[in-house]
Design a protein around this motif. Structure first.
Motif, mmCIF file in Angstrom:
data_model
loop_
_atom_site.group_PDB
_atom_site.id
_atom_site.type_symbol
_atom_site.label_atom_id
_atom_site.label_comp_id
_atom_site.label_asym_id
_atom_site.label_seq_id
_atom_site.Cartn_x
_atom_site.Cartn_y
_atom_site.Cartn_z
ATOM 1 N N THR A 251 6.507 3.203 -0.695
ATOM 2 C CA THR A 251 5.765 1.955 -0.831
ATOM 3 C C THR A 251 6.021 1.084 0.393
ATOM 4 O OG1 THR A 251 5.941 2.033 -3.232
ATOM 5 C CG2 THR A 251 5.417 -0.093 -2.242
ATOM 6 N N ASN B 178 4.983 9.096 -0.491
ATOM 7 C CA ASN B 178 4.815 8.168 -1.603
ATOM 8 C C ASN B 178 5.563 6.853 -1.397
ATOM 9 O OD1 ASN B 178 3.211 9.919 -3.225
ATOM 10 N ND2 ASN B 178 5.057 11.092 -3.700
ATOM 11 N N SER C 259 0.848 -1.187 0.000
ATOM 12 C CA SER C 259 0.000 0.000 0.000
ATOM 13 C C SER C 259 0.878 1.229 0.000
ATOM 14 C CB SER C 259 -0.903 0.006 1.247
ATOM 15 O OG SER C 259 -0.121 0.000 2.410
ATOM 16 N N ARG C 260 0.294 2.350 -0.363
ATOM 17 C CA ARG C 260 1.057 3.601 -0.339
ATOM 18 C C ARG C 260 0.521 4.476 0.777
ATOM 19 N NH1 ARG C 260 4.578 4.881 -4.233
ATOM 20 N NH2 ARG C 260 4.644 3.544 -6.049
ATOM 21 N N ASP D 20 14.652 4.032 0.227
ATOM 22 C CA ASP D 20 13.390 3.302 0.174
ATOM 23 C C ASP D 20 13.462 2.023 1.000
ATOM 24 O OD1 ASP D 20 12.348 5.229 -1.464
ATOM 25 O OD2 ASP D 20 12.645 4.116 -3.323
#
Length: 354
Positions: free
Chosen positions: A302, A300, A4-5, A283
């Motif tokens: 992930t 944003n 989901s973001r 990330d």
């Protein structure tokens, strides 16, 4: 399951010397040991920073996330052969310890003033010049309750009912405590109330506080050992407790406060420490923080399933009314107005309520 973001809602409201370092090796809520993160020194082969060491000093709550970050980092080219030591404790306490000369390469605290205390002697003035303004993780203030929520707590107004026993850390030592108190105060403003009404609420709130441990992690331990009916906590701390099998539930109030946690390297830090900071903000690093219940600094980012969250597939719901420290004028203004040792709003209320 598809990741989901996280979409963090925009702020919706605006509102206007002895040191006792409580750090033990591998005990309580903190860890301090040359062997800490020992598994993080076992990366196979030699990397660009092999043989270097990174001394982490930080607030206690994110220790599990940093342990996993170390283990993951030493598997990268930049981390192979790097060794770690770590000291965790109450944010203000460990910050003062670094200011007094404790060895540190990488520092992370609950709030910005514990970082700016170290500028420029120990941390460079441009520590917050990057895209995240020096922040490495986010969270929000939540209300942890006993399993099954026997008192049917749904929000802030329930906390000041007669007989409700609150556990929250001590703002004299804990950054977590300051976030909690600001959330309690500003929920009244978010509902259209005045500053006078917010102070009245906070007075009733403190009358129900039965324990003020030194740090956020200690507060969680105190609560899980049976003290109190509710615990004010970071969302990630509540999620982390559930991941460990602790029987508690948590409520995300419709009005709450954004918690922003800074991290930086010191001016004497090794290249390995700088590489570790970059990894923690990458990330991959942010995914590790998310897995421990932290909201990534990148809206944003992930993320995958987060076990322990109320909804593991959608772990970070949008907050209806989210206040930020910027809404209140920043930490310099807030510390003077709320937490000044003589004339702060919170100081006066605590003194009046015992």
């Amino acid at each position: 399951m598809k990741p989901s973001r996280l979409w963090r809602s925009a702020p919706l409201i605006a509102a206007g010397a002895a040191l006792a370092l409580a750090v033990t090796a591998c005990g309580g809520d903190s860890g301090g040991s040359d062997d800490a993160g020992a598994s993080a020194s076992a990366g196979a082969g030699a990397g660009a920073n092999a043989g270097q060491s990174v001394a982490i000093v930080g607030y206690s709550v994110p220790k599990p996330a940093y342990d996993e970050l170390q283990d993951a980092f030493v598997k990268t080219d930049a981390g192979k052969g790097v060794k770690f030591s770590e000291t965790f404790g109450a944010s203000g306490t460990v910050s003062k310890s670094v200011a007094s000369g404790q060895k540190a390469d990488f520092v992370t605290f609950s709030l910005d003033p514990d970082m700016t205390r170290l500028v420029p002697k120990f941390v460079a003035e441009d520590w917050n010049a990057d895209s995240t303004k020096g922040q490495i993780s986010n969270s929000v203030v939540v209300i942890a309750v006993r399993k099954g929520n026997p008192l049917h707590i749904t929000g802030w107004d329930d906390l000041i009912k007669p007989g409700v026993k609150i556990v929250t850390p001590d703002p004299a030592s804990s950054g977590s405590a300051k976030w909690n108190i600001l959330a309690a105060y500003t929920h009244t403003l978010a509902e259209g109330g005045t500053d006078a009404q917010a102070q009245e609420y906070l007075t009733s709130f403190f009358k129900n506080v039965v324990s003020k441990p030194a740090s956020g992690a200690e507060a969680t331990t105190t609560f899980t050992q049976g003290t109190g009916d509710v615990l004010l906590s970071y969302e990630n701390e509540a999620i982390g407790a559930r991941q460990k099998g602790v029987d508690l539930d948590y409520v995300i109030p419709k009005e709450t406060f954004l918690i922003e946690n800074p991290a930086a390297v010191t001016v004497s830090a090794s290249p390995a420490a700088k590489a570790f900071l970059a990894y923690a903000k990458s990330d991959e690093g942010q995914a590790i923080f998310a897995s421990h219940g932290f909201r990534p600094t990148d809206k944003n980012a992930t993320i995958g399933t987060v076990e322990g969250a109320n909804d593991p597939s959608k772990p970070f719901p949008t907050i209806e009314k989210l206040t930020t420290i910027t809404d209140l004028g920043g930490w310099s203004k807030v510390n003077k107005e709320f937490f000044d040792a003589d004339n702060g709003i919170v100081t006066k209320i605590e003194n009046a309520t015992g």
